[in-house]
Write an enzyme that holds these catalytic residues in place. Structure first.
Site, PDB file in Angstrom:
ATOM      1  CD  GLU A 273     -52.688 -15.702  18.897  1.00  0.00           C
ATOM      2  OE1 GLU A 273     -53.482 -14.789  19.185  1.00  0.00           O
ATOM      3  OE2 GLU A 273     -52.513 -16.699  19.615  1.00  0.00           O
ATOM      4  CD  GLU A 307     -52.180 -21.110  18.669  1.00  0.00           C
ATOM      5  OE1 GLU A 307     -52.113 -19.864  18.557  1.00  0.00           O
ATOM      6  OE2 GLU A 307     -52.904 -21.661  19.515  1.00  0.00           O
TER       7      GLU A 307
END
Length: 886
Positions: A273, A307
């Protein structure tokens, strides 16, 4: 054991950092033989660190596999007498209160097989810095509670690397001499080093956009290798759905001008992420109907959302230390499961989550690596990216949601983000925000973060006909786990309903006074806080059938003496879809367990056949739920329910039941198959997915019994398939059938058709490695020698070795121990190049105590072989050490 074993790190030893970094200005010079990293860091002493303020503690920066070229403090080279370098630390003995440190390091990404820090995937530079990869790039206080504002300038050959990406927004770009160019990125938000990202390569850009709830336009970009240009649309659509959902459900708006996704073939994890620049394993983001199954599409939608949701639950508010990992991962998994349920079937999503929990996470809880959602200690943090952190952590958040209700939970999440934006915090901070917003005391509930193991609920009941009162008794226990005994009762939300003899929902009046008001609910969430509870339900004219732990309201094991008649009744009448599925699973488990070691004259209970006949034939039922209910419990789950498990015996019993069902329901299976043939173009809606799932289940059962009509249907489906779900469904059916020629022909045709697509070849590897018929050890060795196999690629390794040891249990648990020896050999080989992958692959051996002696002794011996390997990595050492400990 090796003498250089890793040291245990304890949560109780946490200390605030001595120095903070305000800004980190990076310049990367990328070359084919390495990379030079220029780092300019603005430091100051931490006012919250008494030692630093009083004595001027030495500056310690983490580093791994770095060549230090220069070190400059406030414009002057640091004297060699004032610093030292070890394998893990750069220590500067004396530094002022505020200072700028310039560090130049040389690294070799092209030789980085660990895939941590900066490395090369084919011709592309990319990074993976979580958890401790940034220290493989340059010297830095590589811990999540040190947050800085980063600017990154990337310089590289313009022809070979026309695309240069990093976090934040692009602010400058231009050409340099010798055919090189640069791009500078600035991230306006402070972040820990684990969220740093860099990508450089010859990539194709796909563009889209999203308009936020405040009317601001965000550029969406996806970067892939040119051969994957037709596989981007679904990921971008999923991203836009996730952005809109997060605004509507949590009020969270995206905060940068641009959001980027990059697909990378060589990646240890699923995705990362990194702020504004999410890097994805190619298998988790690339999809087209010709190359990805329905399950892959659903997985991609979930991972893209996960994410993206990290932008707030993980990036804007991050974890103080790695013991708090579930702060970001558990909360975000809960958010992505909510999203997936809203995008499709909430019941089916709940079944899928519970299946992972009960099969794999409960096994983790009962194994040598058992740990709490907030661990008290670890040796290597990479070993704690576990189902306990992610999936059980999500269940803990889900229980808070259940206890508070959606409105108060939203109020709590708003307070959490407002109170801690831009901070690195703890799970206690998260729970405190929920308490403050709701007024609820969650003090006892915090034990879910502290105590390891799966709570067990023993339930009994009786019915007082004369008084019309139903008594329900619940006792909770929490088994001992490594390092934890004599545990306290936990706060458990327990949802239930009661059904009458006609299947109607009964009112749940807990007292005569409530009964008199005639407004008792038909479902309740009981809150268990003591070791034992007794509840009375009044006004019942007959003994009810209990529907227990509805919606799987807590990650616990339930023990109740259901009869087969009661389970059949719940399968047909329970209004809770999850418990209808669960009743079918429990019935099938009871029947299969009866068949383990049973003589040939023992027949399968006709009631199970009747239940499945009803499921297959009733087109009015929720077909997505039916598709799930037709899947028998896996060998892995059946083994988890058995002490001294004999996996081959369990497999034979399950197969015996499955073949009996297929033979008895042969005509219904053919009708089901034909009823669910798609007549129009490929669609991804829940109804279309359910139809394909039912059709492929019917086909697999027909080919299991070598049905000729089924064979004809399968050949036609494989030949005419316009999507990977149908093509792979037919391929799997033939791979697991007795039709040897068709199996060989379909496998050969599949490879010839898709040999130039790495993600599809991974599916081809996996379907063979996981099969009882094609997954014998000799064939597994042949797959490892196949030209398409790559020892440097984690996806290929997982597709063959991981699928064999984790899914092909009947061959892995061969009584001669060859499967265990094979895994030990491969793990030792991988440990020298990619310790993270090696440590994850060894997991099937760690539960050796679970199995019958003839298996467990050989599994233990395989672990000892790994233990005695020279230069055992810290990752693998921790897993093996804990697995063999008394």
């Amino acid at each position: 054991m090796p003498s250089n074993q890793p040291q245990t790190i304890y949560l109780s030893d946490y200390k605030v950092p001595a120095y903070l970094v305000d800004t980190a200005d990076l310049r990367f010079e990328l070359f084919e033989d390495g990379a030079r990293v220029h780092s300019t860091l603005a430091f100051r002493r931490n006012p919250d660190c008494q030692e630093s303020q009083e004595t001027g503690a030495p500056l310690q920066l983490h580093g791994d596999s770095l060549k230090l070229e220069s070190l400059v403090l406030n414009g002057e080279a640091v004297a060699t007498s004032n610093y030292s370098v070890s394998d893990e630390l750069l220590t500067v003995n004396q530094v002022p209160q505020h200072f700028t440190l310039q560090v130049v390091t040389w690294i070799e990404p092209q030789n980085n097989t660990r895939l941590e820090g900066l490395y090369k995937s084919a011709a592309m530079f990319c990074t993976q810095c979580e958890a401790e990869g940034f220290r493989c790039i340059t010297y830095f206080p590589d811990r999540p509670d040190v947050m800085a504002r980063f600017s990154t300038r990337i310089e590289a050959d313009k022809t070979a690397y026309p695309v240069l990406l990093s976090n934040g927004n692009p602010v400058e770009q231009g050409d340099l001499s010798d055919g090189r160019h640069f791009v500078t990125w600035e991230d306006p938000f402070p972040k820990p080093a684990y969220l740093f990202a860099l990508v450089a390569g010859d990539l194709l850009e796909k563009q889209d956009s999203f308009t936020t709830m405040s009317g601001r336009k965000v550029d969406l970009r996806m970067y892939v290798e040119p051969r994957n240009s037709e596989k981007c649309e679904y990921a971008l659509d999923s991203l836009k759905r996730a952005m809109a959902w997060d605004e509507q459900t949590y009020g969270r708006e995206y905060d940068l001008d641009i959001f980027m996704i990059v697909a990378v073939d060589d990646f240890n994890m699923g995705a990362m992420e990194n702020k504004g620049l999410n890097i994805f394993n190619s298998s988790c983001v690339l999809a087209s109907q010709e190359t990805a199954t329905d399950m892959a599409f659903e997985r991609i939608e979930s991972i893209v959302a996960h994410e993206y949701f990290h932008n707030w639950s993980g990036n804007r508010v991050t974890c103080r230390d790695w013991f708090q990992l579930s702060l970001k991962e558990g909360f975000t998994v809960f958010r992505d499961t909510q999203f997936s349920g809203d995008m499709g079937s909430a019941t089916v999503k709940r079944i899928e989550s519970a299946t992972v929990l009960r099969t794999a996470q409960f096994a983790e809880d009962a194994g040598p690596m058992a740990h709490s959602v907030r661990p008290a200690s670890y040796m290597e943090i990479t070993n704690f990216y576990t189902l306990t952190i992610y999936v059980k952590g999500a269940e803990v958040v889900r229980m808070i949601h259940t206890l508070l209700g959606p409105d108060l939970f939203r109020k709590g999440s708003d307070l959490y983000f407002e109170r801690h934006d831009g901070q690195a915090v703890t799970t206690d901070d998260f729970v405190k925000a929920m308490e403050d917003a709701s007024g609820r005391d969650l003090g006892q509930f915090r034990l879910w973060y502290e105590q390891a193991g799966t709570p067990q609920l023993a339930i009994s009941d009786e019915y007082d006909e004369s008084a019309g009162v139903y008594h329900l008794h619940i006792k909770q226990t929490l088994p001992d786990t490594p390092g934890q005994t004599d545990k306290q009762p936990q706060h458990i939300p327990f949802a239930l309903g009661l059904l009458g003899s006609r299947g109607e929902a009964l009112a749940l009046a807990l007292s005569a006074e409530e009964l008199a008001k005639a407004d008792a609910p038909q479902e309740r969430v009981l809150e268990l806080t003591e070791a034992s509870h007794s509840f009375e339900f009044h006004g019942l004219s007959e003994r009810p059938v209990p529907s227990l732990l509805r919606h799987f309201s807590a990650p616990v094991r339930v023990s109740y003496p259901w009869t087969r008649e009661q389970l059949l009744f719940l399968m047909n009448h329970d209004s809770d879809g999850f418990n209808r599925w669960d009743a079918g699973q429990r019935l099938a488990i009871d029947v299969i367990q009866q068949m383990i070691g049973a003589p040939k004259d023992v027949t399968v209970d006709a009631r199970l056949v009747g239940a499945f006949r009803h499921l297959i034939s009733d087109a009015d039922l929720d077909q997505a739920l039916v598709a799930k209910m037709l899947v028998l419990p896996t060998v892995a789950y059946l083994a988890e329910l058995t002490d001294g498990a004999d996996v081959p015996a369990i497999h034979r019993a399950r197969r015996r039941v499955l073949k009996h069902l297929a033979i008895a329901l042969r005509d219904e299976l053919v009708a089901c198959y034909r009823r669910n043939i798609d007549s129009g173009p490929y669609q991804l809606g829940p109804e279309a997915v359910a139809r394909r799932s039912l059709r492929n289940t019917a086909l697999a059962w027909l080919l299991l019994i070598n049905d000729e009509e089924g064979r004809s249907l399968g050949l036609g489906q494989y030949r005419d398939a316009d999507n990977m779900t149908d093509r792979m469904g037919a391929l799997k059916a033939f791979v697991n059938s007795g039709y040897d020629d068709d199996r060989a022909a379909s496998l050969n045709d599949f490879y010839q058709t898709f040999q130039h697509d790495p993600q599809v070849v991974e599916q081809w590897f996996s379907v063979q490695a996981a099969s009882r018929r094609t997954g014998q050890l000799s064939h597994i060795h042949a797959l490892l020698e196949h030209p398409a196999f790559d020892w440097k690629n984690p996806n290929k390794i997982r597709a063959v070795i991981g699928a064999f040891a984790g899914q092909n249990l009947v061959n892995f648990h061969n009584p001669d121990g060859s499967g265990y020896q094979f895994l030990a050999d491969q793990v030792c080989k991988l440990d020298d190049s990619n310790p993270q992958i090696a440590a994850r692959l060894v997991s099937p051996l760690t539960r050796w105590r679970k199995f019958a002696p003839e298996y467990s002794q050989q599994m233990q011996a395989a672990l000892m072989q790994i233990r005695d390997k020279e230069n055992l990595s810290g990752d693998l050492y921790e897993v093996v050490y804990k697995s063999l400990a008394d």
